[in-house]
Design an enzyme around this catalytic site. Structure first.
Site, PDB file in Angstrom:
ATOM      1  CE1 TYR A 172      -3.430   2.595   1.119  1.00 47.54           C
ATOM      2  CE2 TYR A 172      -1.725   3.476   2.516  1.00 47.54           C
ATOM      3  CZ  TYR A 172      -3.108   3.738   1.921  1.00 47.54           C
ATOM      4  OH  TYR A 172      -3.793   4.917   2.225  1.00 47.54           O
ATOM      5  CG  HIS A 173       2.527   4.707  -2.916  1.00 45.42           C
ATOM      6  ND1 HIS A 173       2.920   5.651  -2.317  1.00 45.42           N
ATOM      7  CD2 HIS A 173       3.220   4.790  -4.148  1.00 45.42           C
ATOM      8  CE1 HIS A 173       4.036   6.290  -2.751  1.00 45.42           C
ATOM      9  NE2 HIS A 173       4.486   5.506  -3.973  1.00 45.42           N
ATOM     10  N   GLY A 174       1.664   4.768   0.988  1.00 50.88           N
ATOM     11  CA  GLY A 174       1.596   6.181   1.698  1.00 50.88           C
ATOM     12  C   GLY A 174       1.798   7.408   0.874  1.00 50.88           C
TER      13      GLY A 174
END
Length: 330
Positions: free
Chosen positions: A129-131
């Site tokens: 998951y990309h912050g």
């Protein structure tokens, strides 16, 4: 007024530095009651200081990137002769940069990495998951290299390769723009490869509810199928609390859709607790389609979010987790 400056150094009653400064500025500028203006300025500084901090702290990451690039350039200068005779000349450079980032992760975020045992030997596609920033992926790469001596390459957006001064740093760490053929080739060489299917869109427009914004992307799944490697899901707890974006403002969303550039402002850099969790790998199955594998990978990342992230995310709670002595179960 001419005697004001003398009263700073003489007289039976000592004068404060602020009063002295007021006298001096009044003499220089000729503005009366300048002390009132100074009081207003100091009040504004006091009020706006927290805002300045949350806007300046993201710049620390940029500074560290350029320090890393500088280290690589110095290392190259000192090892130009060795480069002609050794394919492992950059091992020392990667370890040096990893030490820098791992130290920053430990000090600023109390960074932890859990589930390394789930990473199989040999190649694999790490899906995460990309912050708002990929700083958690950088910490992951650094800690993985420091603890297991394994190097993980990364797929980055095209705009990253247009940032001046970082080309050598990107090349040394195996950061690629991500054409499918290049990804498959990297995996077939035996490397780990990390990719965030949500990309810049997820980074800018996801929020503290942690929605996964992958749309119908399945190219990463096809890469895993073509390379015949497992997919390894990964998620970092509190990654949205470390940095936030103004992606909820329609103007910035429109600008992104028009330019495809990360024009959404960031703020934060808060020293929240960061824990990266690596899930169980999804093995390669020759009969599975890319659509099925993509859905399976998305479900695996979603499961990690539900297990390890309190939703909605809260910056204060994430800060307080720095002081928790009991670690969560992997």
């Amino acid at each position: 007024m001419t005697g004001g400056n003398e009263s700073c150094t003489a007289g039976p009653i000592p004068t404060s530095y602020l009063t002295c400064l007021t006298y001096i500025l009044q003499e220089w500028t000729g503005v009366e009651h300048i002390g009132d203006y100074l009081s207003y300025v100091f009040f504004l500084v006091w009020v706006l200081f927290p805002l300045a901090v949350v806007l300046i702290l993201p710049g620390v990451i940029v500074v560290l990137l350029y320090i890393s690039a500088l280290f690589i350039q110095i290392y190259k200068r000192k090892n130009e002769l060795k480069e002609a005779y050794s394919h492992d000349v950059w091992v020392g450079a990667r370890e040096m940069v990893a030490t820098l980032w791992d130290g920053h992760g430990r000090l600023w975020h109390g960074y932890e990495l859990h589930g390394v045992e789930n990473i199989p030997e040999g190649p694999g596609l790490v899906v995460f998951y990309h912050g708002a920033t990929p700083v958690d992926c950088i910490y992951f790469m650094a800690r993985l290299l420091m603890t297991t001596k394994r190097h993980c390459c990364v797929v980055a957006d095209n705009f990253v390769f247009r940032i001046p001064g970082l080309k050598l740093l990107l090349d040394v760490h195996g950061i690629i723009p991500g054409p499918r053929e290049a990804c498959v080739s990297t995996l077939k060489k035996g490397h780990l490869l990390a990719i965030a299917p949500g990309g810049v869109r997820e980074a800018l427009f996801s929020d503290e509810m942690y929605p996964i914004l992958w749309s119908n992307r399945k190219g990463f799944a096809q890469v895993a199928i073509d390379a015949k490697v497992p997919i390894i899901p990964m998620f970092t707890q509190n990654v949205r609390e470390g940095f936030r974006t103004l992606g909820g403002i329609k103007l910035f969303r429109s600008l992104y859709e028009l330019t495809r550039l990360p024009v959404v402002p960031l703020y934060g850099g808060f020293p929240v607790k960061l824990r990266t969790f690596v899930g169980e790998p999804i093995p390669y199955e020759p009969n599975m389609t890319a659509e099925e594998l993509a859905e399976k990978a998305k479900a695996a990342v979603q499961a990690l979010i539900e297990k390890h992230q309190k939703i909605p995310g809260n910056i204060f709670r994430a800060l307080m987790e720095r002081f928790q002595t009991e670690k969560k179960d992997d």
